[in-house]
Enzyme design. Structure first.
Site, PDB file in Angstrom:
ATOM      1  N   THR A   1      64.646  16.217  64.820  1.00 17.31           N
ATOM      2  CA  THR A   1      63.977  14.610  64.767  1.00 17.31           C
ATOM      3  C   THR A   1      63.987  14.394  63.429  1.00 17.31           C
ATOM      4  O   THR A   1      64.119  15.184  62.324  1.00 17.31           O
ATOM      5  CB  THR A   1      62.468  15.789  64.870  1.00 17.31           C
TER       6      THR A   1
ATOM      7  N   ARG B   1      64.170  18.538  79.853  1.00 18.26           N
ATOM      8  CA  ARG B   1      61.963  18.650  79.209  1.00 18.26           C
ATOM      9  C   ARG B   1      62.611  17.488  78.161  1.00 18.26           C
ATOM     10  O   ARG B   1      64.128  17.350  78.158  1.00 18.26           O
ATOM     11  CB  ARG B   1      63.172  19.847  77.883  1.00 18.26           C
ATOM     12  N   VAL B   2      61.639  17.417  78.121  1.00 18.55           N
ATOM     13  CA  VAL B   2      60.899  16.233  76.912  1.00 18.55           C
ATOM     14  C   VAL B   2      60.140  16.770  75.671  1.00 18.55           C
ATOM     15  O   VAL B   2      59.237  17.085  75.737  1.00 18.55           O
ATOM     16  CB  VAL B   2      60.354  15.303  77.949  1.00 18.55           C
ATOM     17  N   GLY B   3      59.829  16.746  74.808  1.00 22.13           N
ATOM     18  CA  GLY B   3      59.615  16.826  73.546  1.00 22.13           C
ATOM     19  C   GLY B   3      58.411  15.901  73.530  1.00 22.13           C
ATOM     20  O   GLY B   3      58.226  14.448  73.849  1.00 22.13           O
ATOM     21  N   ASP B   4      57.884  16.125  72.087  1.00 24.29           N
ATOM     22  CA  ASP B   4      56.469  15.122  71.165  1.00 24.29           C
ATOM     23  C   ASP B   4      57.640  13.614  70.899  1.00 24.29           C
ATOM     24  O   ASP B   4      56.972  12.705  71.412  1.00 24.29           O
ATOM     25  CB  ASP B   4      55.707  15.730  70.815  1.00 24.29           C
TER      26      ASP B   4
ATOM     27  N   THR C   1      57.438  16.133  63.821  1.00 28.24           N
ATOM     28  CA  THR C   1      58.829  16.949  63.889  1.00 28.24           C
ATOM     29  C   THR C   1      57.773  18.070  64.236  1.00 28.24           C
ATOM     30  O   THR C   1      57.050  18.987  63.490  1.00 28.24           O
ATOM     31  CB  THR C   1      60.077  16.956  62.669  1.00 28.24           C
ATOM     32  N   GLY C   2      59.295  18.887  64.752  1.00 31.09           N
ATOM     33  CA  GLY C   2      59.174  20.329  64.945  1.00 31.09           C
ATOM     34  C   GLY C   2      58.268  20.949  66.922  1.00 31.09           C
ATOM     35  O   GLY C   2      59.108  20.184  67.556  1.00 31.09           O
TER      36      GLY C   2
ATOM     37  N   GLY D   1      57.775  20.122  69.641  1.00 32.60           N
ATOM     38  CA  GLY D   1      56.707  19.153  70.538  1.00 32.60           C
ATOM     39  C   GLY D   1      55.745  19.295  71.135  1.00 32.60           C
ATOM     40  O   GLY D   1      54.912  19.336  71.378  1.00 32.60           O
TER      41      GLY D   1
HETATM   42  N1  GLY Z   1      60.059  17.309  68.074  1.00 36.82           N
HETATM   43  C1  GLY Z   1      60.842  17.743  68.819  1.00 36.82           C
HETATM   44  C2  GLY Z   1      60.600  18.270  69.545  1.00 36.82           C
HETATM   45  O1  GLY Z   1      60.576  19.149  70.518  1.00 36.82           O
HETATM   46  O2  GLY Z   1      61.715  17.802  71.026  1.00 36.82           O
END
Ligand code: GLY
Length: 366
Positions: A217, A245-248, A268-269, A271
């Site tokens: 990120t 999989r979808v993050g934040d 970031t980090g 999600g």
């Molecule tokens: N923050 C990025 C993710 O978790 O995909």
């Protein structure tokens, strides 16, 4: 210049007119409780802030803003530098792949003056998801396109497909895959019957390397001299994730939120943790209530810490065992960043130059 001007986009002045026409009760807390001015940093615009991997991005973006570019165009061009960099294994080309060895990218953008958002998730084969997210905002009436639909959209408007899995990322994936399970049919290096060789026939030193792991990120937010804001977050996401999989990062309100009357924030980090507290929206809301950007970032991290209940996500002291970094900038250019743990840096470009600064933290490194 590539600016956000399509039909349906409100002009900044029209947006202001709509906002001031609302009754006070509908205008939100910002009308009732203005952010505290910070004497040291007041009217620090233009400014661009970013995660620590984005110093080249903030430098590029502030240069474009100084010559009159739209803030969203400026930051999308800024993060493109990192998306195009095959050596950054967290974003775009060269990002670490999912468990099947396929790179899937997520990104979102927000344009403050129009309050328009666009996003793509689980996008394959296109190295600049931030630009595609901006095109979702510019060319469609939607906010989020995912998977095959996002790829089809990108192809139709002229993006070129390419293999995003670099040789280094492919070898890292092979090492990860082979070490997953002693009982499956993928042998680990110490079990090879023949010496390890790369495709070129030479001994592969890469096979001895540790396996990288990342939540990836880059986040970037900007304020123009006129006080207009924009934000972008772009990522290859959690390495070795389940396909789909979808993050934040592509979730508006989680990995990114921009309110032209208040400020912009991103994350970031891990999600999953950010999504579950609507991290970026919460940070902007806290700034609207009067928190400084650093206080707002720390508020989100405390919230994540208090909502993390599962033992596998906690250390012996009961603190989250993962990291999240929050970034926030206010409309007047006051900015801040904080991480859950340890020592992290974030990038800033403003009238004082281009530099990395230390993030505040919730817990010290252990
Ligand atoms: N923050 C990025 C993710 O978790 O995909």
């Amino acid at each position: 210049m590539n600016t956000l001007t399509r039909r349906g986009f409100l002009s900044a002045s029209a947006a202001v007119a709509v906002s001031s026409a609302l009754p006070v009760s509908a205008q939100g807390p910002s009308q009732r409780q203005r952010p505290k001015p910070d004497a040291k940093q007041s009217r620090n615009v233009p400014i661009v802030i970013s995660s620590g991997n984005g110093l080249r991005s903030t430098t590029k973006a502030i240069g474009m803003i100084r010559t009159g570019a739209d803030p969203l165009d400026a930051i999308v061009e800024g993060v493109r530098i990192v998306e195009d960099d095959p050596n950054d294994m967290t974003v775009g080309l060269g990002g670490l792949p999912n468990e099947e060895g396929v790179v899937e990218l997520d990104s979102s953008v927000m344009h403050g003056p129009t309050h328009r958002a666009g996003a793509v998730a689980a996008l394959r084969n296109i190295k600049n998801p931030a630009a595609v997210a901006r095109d979702v905002a510019r060319r469609t009436d939607h906010v989020l396109l995912v998977g095959d639909g996002a790829l089809k959209f990108a192809r139709r408007i002229g993006y070129t497909e390419e293999n995003l899995l670099t040789e280094e990322a492919r070898l890292a994936w092979l090492r990860w895959r082979a070490r997953l399970n002693r009982d499956d049919d993928w042998l680990q290096e110490d079990e090879f019957d023949l010496p390890a060789r790369s495709n070129t026939g030479r001994q592969s030193r890469a096979d001895q390397k540790p396996i990288p792991f990342t939540y990836g990120t880059i986040h970037c937010s900007a304020v123009t001299p006129a006080g207009d804001l924009a934000g972008v977050t772009t990522t290859s996401g959690l390495s070795w994730k389940l396909p789909g999989r979808v993050g934040d990062s592509p979730i508006i309100g989680a990995g990114l939120y921009t309110d032209n009357e208040v400020g912009s924030a991103g994350a970031t980090g891990r999600g999953e943790a950010v999504i579950q507290v609507c991290g970026a929206r919460t940070a902007v809301m806290r700034m609207e209530m009067g928190d400084t950007p650093t206080e707002a970032c720390l508020y989100v991290l405390k919230l994540i810490a208090s909502k993390t209940k599962l033992k596998r996500l906690l250390n012996a002291a009961g603190e989250p065992n993962f990291n999240v970094v929050m970034y926030a900038v206010r409309k007047d250019g006051v900015y801040g960043s904080a991480c859950m743990r340890g020592e992290r840096q974030f990038a800033v470009s403003d009238e004082r130059g281009d530099r990395l600064e230390e993030c505040a933290f919730l817990f010290p490194e252990r």
